[in-house]
Design an enzyme around this catalytic site. Sequence first.
Site, PDB file in Angstrom:
ATOM      1  N   ASP A 173       0.768  -1.334   0.038  1.00  0.00           N
ATOM      2  CA  ASP A 173      -0.024   0.034  -0.090  1.00  0.00           C
ATOM      3  C   ASP A 173       0.722   1.343   0.089  1.00  0.00           C
ATOM      4  O   ASP A 173       1.826   1.354   0.912  1.00  0.00           O
ATOM      5  CB  ASP A 173      -1.051  -0.199   1.253  1.00  0.00           C
ATOM      6  N   HIS A 177      -4.786  13.900   1.127  1.00  0.00           N
ATOM      7  CA  HIS A 177      -4.826  12.800   2.439  1.00  0.00           C
ATOM      8  C   HIS A 177      -3.606  12.951   3.339  1.00  0.00           C
ATOM      9  O   HIS A 177      -3.727  13.064   4.361  1.00  0.00           O
ATOM     10  CB  HIS A 177      -5.076  11.380   1.927  1.00  0.00           C
ATOM     11  N   GLU A 234     -10.984   3.625   3.404  1.00  0.00           N
ATOM     12  CA  GLU A 234     -10.079   4.590   2.583  1.00  0.00           C
ATOM     13  C   GLU A 234     -10.281   4.175   1.068  1.00  0.00           C
ATOM     14  O   GLU A 234     -10.195   2.977   0.660  1.00  0.00           O
ATOM     15  CB  GLU A 234      -8.575   4.080   3.015  1.00  0.00           C
ATOM     16  N   GLU A 275      -9.405   4.100  -2.414  1.00  0.00           N
ATOM     17  CA  GLU A 275      -8.050   4.057  -3.184  1.00  0.00           C
ATOM     18  C   GLU A 275      -8.345   3.027  -4.492  1.00  0.00           C
ATOM     19  O   GLU A 275      -9.500   2.575  -4.726  1.00  0.00           O
ATOM     20  CB  GLU A 275      -7.033   2.964  -2.370  1.00  0.00           C
ATOM     21  N   ASP A 310      -9.395   0.102   1.591  1.00  0.00           N
ATOM     22  CA  ASP A 310      -8.310  -0.240   2.544  1.00  0.00           C
ATOM     23  C   ASP A 310      -9.013   0.125   4.123  1.00  0.00           C
ATOM     24  O   ASP A 310      -8.636   1.105   4.678  1.00  0.00           O
ATOM     25  CB  ASP A 310      -7.183   0.556   2.307  1.00  0.00           C
ATOM     26  N   LYS A 330      -4.818  -2.347   9.852  1.00  0.00           N
ATOM     27  CA  LYS A 330      -4.963  -2.373   8.519  1.00  0.00           C
ATOM     28  C   LYS A 330      -5.179  -3.719   7.852  1.00  0.00           C
ATOM     29  O   LYS A 330      -5.846  -3.935   6.747  1.00  0.00           O
ATOM     30  CB  LYS A 330      -3.932  -1.914   7.655  1.00  0.00           C
TER      31      LYS A 330
HETATM   32 CA    CA Z   1      -4.161   3.060   2.835  1.00  0.00          CA
END
Ligand code: CA
Length: 422
Positions: free
Chosen positions: A124, A131, A196, A198, A230, A250
């Site tokens: 990642d 951000h 998140e 992404e 994520d 995560k």
């Molecule tokens: Ca992330």
Amino acid sequence: MYEIDATHDPKRKSWVESANAAGTDFPIQNLPFGRFRLSGSRDAFRIGVAVGDQVLDLRATGLIDTDDMNALMNAVPAERVQLRRKISEGLTAQSAKQATWQKALVPQSACEYTVPCRIGDYTDFYTGIHHATTVGKLFRPDNPLMPNYKWVPIGYHGRASSLVVSGTTVKRPNGQTLAPDAKAPELGPSKRLDYELELGYYIGQGNAQGSPISIDNAEAHLFGVGLFNDWSARDLQAWEYQPLGPFLAKNFSSTVAPWIVTMEALAPFRSPFTRAKDDPQPLPYLDGQRNREQGQLDILLEVLIQTARMREAGEAPIRLTHGSALDAAYWTAAQLVTHHTVNGCNLQAGDLLGSGTLSGSTEGSAGSLLELTSGGKIPIHLPNGETRTFLQDGDTLILRGWCERDGVVRIGLGEAAGTILG
Ligand code: CA
């Protein structure tokens, strides 16, 4: 390398009628790859191409003789371009293939999916500069961006085993958290569960260990792009992240869309990569003419939420975020590939590189609740009277993405959805 050709022709229509409908994610100009089977069956997953509201079973067309998506991804770009041309021609209105390929179609409504390929490794990145700045400000008001940010694409190695396909429920993780006024941490369910927004960049052909991929060659190693959520437990993250970075905050789950939109399909939606005059220019190994001319991907993004109460009341999901990858990404996908391999690290077909949260510069384009609620201080008010700082059990989050330009047929990335379970 990925040229605009007859497969992008806006006049090309399909004999699959739903592929010609305005606003479909999957017109004949798109042709994304995924792995599907009949819902509820125990069959092995097969390689499919989304077209309109159908899935084309690729092996049943005779164009390939494998169910191994990674083998297909490992092909050289010229072979992939050839395959795309054959699929497009066979699906074109009046094609002689219609009679036989008709039998290779399965309605998407009858299908279930898995992650689109075998993802061996997942990295990642952190390319969303707005951000990084907003989140940095929450922790370091005077110095939000670390000094390395504009020089080196920041990333960490994630975990591939917990990646799931859209529609899979996400269990709220337990973990250690330290309450603001507490002297010792406690173990319990995360109270600050976040998403998140992404993009996931999928690797095509890999590289041998010890052989870096140059910036001019980087896109030859990219297969395509998919939506990527994520999920992040902010309270676990705050307590654990120093000094080695994200870990259990995560790796409990991340959600991918079923479909990979290929680099070939994205050819009409490229934009220049630029650096502001006052910013450091990329080091030479991250700088190339092709990357400057068309390194960026022009993809529009949105996030929607539907709470359990909304679902019970039959209310449609509402939009939390609306932004653009172009406005958000400080580094291109090619730069991530080149940087990842500059030390000799070997990438393999099916590896996934997360872009990092793609928050835009404008109001309402933040790609996480952490940003939208200023670190949980300012709740979001939903139309039905509910409020949210972080996600509650029963909340469904939906990521969507699409590309649109004048004179080109709009294509979509489908969606990556997940519901939180307590
Ligand atoms: Ca992330």
